[in-house]
Write an enzyme that holds these catalytic residues in place. Structure first.
Site, short mmCIF file in Angstrom:
data_model
loop_
_atom_site.label_atom_id
_atom_site.label_comp_id
_atom_site.label_asym_id
_atom_site.label_seq_id
_atom_site.Cartn_x
_atom_site.Cartn_y
_atom_site.Cartn_z
N HIS A 45 0.83 -1.21 0.00
CA HIS A 45 0.00 0.00 0.00
C HIS A 45 0.86 1.25 0.00
O HIS A 45 2.09 1.20 -0.02
CB HIS A 45 -0.95 0.00 1.20
CG HIS A 45 -0.28 -0.08 2.55
ND1 HIS A 45 0.53 0.92 3.05
CD2 HIS A 45 -0.31 -1.03 3.52
CE1 HIS A 45 0.96 0.60 4.25
NE2 HIS A 45 0.47 -0.60 4.56
N CYS A 69 3.45 -4.81 6.53
CA CYS A 69 3.17 -4.68 5.10
C CYS A 69 4.40 -4.20 4.35
O CYS A 69 5.45 -3.96 4.92
CB CYS A 69 2.02 -3.70 4.89
SG CYS A 69 0.46 -4.19 5.67
#
Length: 477
Positions: A153, A161
């Site tokens: 992202h 992430c």
């Protein structure tokens, strides 16, 4: 079949109109159709690069991630049918350590082979845009590994992430979207601890994750010798690449990650090429070890890494577990996208090389249990201290004050919400209709300024609608 943008827009309008007639006013579906962030075109400079490399805009893609180098590669199929490297993106932030993700909340960014379908594309992410890596896959599940919502992202903040800048994720998202419109049902994501080179294997030869990394190397070698997306299966708690039925076999192979492998073979040309590459690599590794190549220190902490280009733009910035460069030209280069003012670089790492001991130059790793990030080491800067029990997710909650024992930490995270770790995280998210009508757009990576500030609310809860990219994409299948 390649559809022109006007035709695609017409089909999208027809699809939306039909859904309104059948289901009434569906604001979520309408917002997806008008989501300017998710519908940004691929930048002209990148389209020109595709033309130079004999690629079509909507041909299939493949993504590779490398933690130690802090790089994300987008590969694209050219008109001859083989994959070529289209562009390399420096990763703004990744969290955890080198090694696979083991459990929910360990803040590890995953490693392995994953498949990204249209349903995993999230155009309404709180982190500008995102797609779900698909962790855990069947292999991860067979080992009892847990975790959810592990994303690639924007916003340059990571809790398990791989975080890019908003401008970078806009490009990557657009490339994935166009490949789906071109007919690709899913693109492969290959996530590695480092580039699978003899030098890196020599440096990390004593790491307890080495058996797992050797398995990933096999898949990497299949891709590198064929320049085709390797077919991935799982059995006996291991990866299997490019398996085909035995000669004369009439039934398709049935794989179960926890069960015995079926009888299979690998095409002779692929198997021979992979074997030759690995033999050459093993010879080089042995030579590097015999020459006393320093060993990478372990027990590095779980602060993750950041590409040097970003660290060089932040006061007292550190690359953490990622490789750093002493190049003076970095100071003159522009960062590829907006670095949010709230970003926290990794802490300086002790992941330095040390000379091997006189009796420890062999490639055999010292027996040790696999490293699992401790729940008591959760203070990974301000951004990481807000991690909930869903570690590394595209969702958010905050952690309470650290209890006196690891078990209390785990219990508290699972059961007790608390105040956000940063003042800006407490700012309410704008109402969705307004956000959908006027989304914040970012210029392409090639034209972005390095000193801009981001209006994205770091730590804000994402909006994950059932009407995700898959619904929008289904109109064209």
């Amino acid at each position: 079949m390649t559809r022109t943008p006007p035709l695609r827009a017409l089909l999208a309008s027809a699809s939306i109109a039909t859904s309104v007639v059948l289901a009434g006013c569906n604001s979520d579906q309408m917002s997806l159709a008008t989501n300017a962030k998710a519908n940004q075109p691929v930048p002209p400079k990148l389209v020109a690069a595709m033309q130079d490399k004999n690629m079509d805009l909507q041909s299939p893609i493949l993504v590779r991630l490398f933690k130690q180098e802090a790089e994300l590669e987008v590969w694209k199929q050219d008109r001859s049918g083989v994959f070529q490297l289209l562009k390399t993106y420096p990763i703004c932030r990744w969290s955890g350590d080198l090694g696979p993700k083991i459990r929910e909340g360990d803040r590890q960014a995953p490693e392995g082979f994953y498949s990204i379908s249209p349903a995993q594309m999230n155009p309404q992410s709180a982190y500008y845009l995102s797609f779900n890596t698909g962790y855990p896959n069947a292999f991860d599940k067979s080992l009892g590994r847990t975790g959810s919502q592990l994303m690639v992202h924007g916003d340059c903040s990571s809790r398990g992430c791989y975080a890019m800048t908003d401008e970078q994720i806009a490009e990557i998202y657009a490339l994935g979207r166009e490949s789906f419109f071109g007919g690709q049902r899913a693109f492969q994501l290959q996530a590695y601890p480092f580039k699978m080179t003899p030098v890196n294997f020599a440096k990390h030869r004593n790491n307890p994750n080495m058996p797992f990394w050797k398995m990933l190397k096999e898949g990497n070698d299949h891709f590198e010798v064929t320049r085709q997306e390797p077919k991935v299966d799982f059995c006996e708690h291991k990866y299997v690449f490019d398996a085909t039925p035995l000669p004369g076999g009439n039934r398709p192979l049935q794989f179960n990650a926890s069960a015995k492998c079926p009888a299979y073979t690998v095409a002779a040309d692929i198997a021979d090429a992979v074997r030759q590459k690995d033999q050459k690599d093993q010879i080089q590794i042995a030579e590097l070890v015999s020459k006393g190549t320093p060993v990478a220190r372990m027990r590095t902490g779980i602060d993750g890494g950041m590409n040097q280009i970003f660290a060089s733009k932040i006061p007292d910035g550190s690359t953490g577990l990622s490789e750093s460069s002493d190049s003076a030209t970095l100071a003159m280069e522009r960062a590829p996208g907006t670095i949010p003012p709230t970003v926290n670089p990794p802490r300086p790492s002790d992941n330095l090389l040390r000379a091997p001991e006189a009796t420890a130059v062999a490639a055999t790793p010292t027996p040790a249990s696999p490293r699992v990030a401790s729940a008591s080491k959760d203070d990974i800067g301000g951004l990481l201290s807000g991690m909930s029990h869903k570690g590394g997710s595209d969702t958010t909650s905050s952690t309470p004050a650290t209890p006196s024992s690891p078990s209390q930490v785990t219990s508290a995270r699972r059961n007790e919400p608390s105040a956000p770790p940063r003042p800006h995280a407490a700012v309410p998210k704008p109402a969705e209709p307004r956000q959908a009508a006027k989304p914040q757009l970012k210029p392409s990576v090639d034209s972005s300024a390095s000193a801009q500030s981001s209006n994205t609310i770091s730590g804000a809860a994402p909006v994950v609608s059932s009407n995700n990219f898959d619904n929008r994409f289904s109109a064209f299948r």
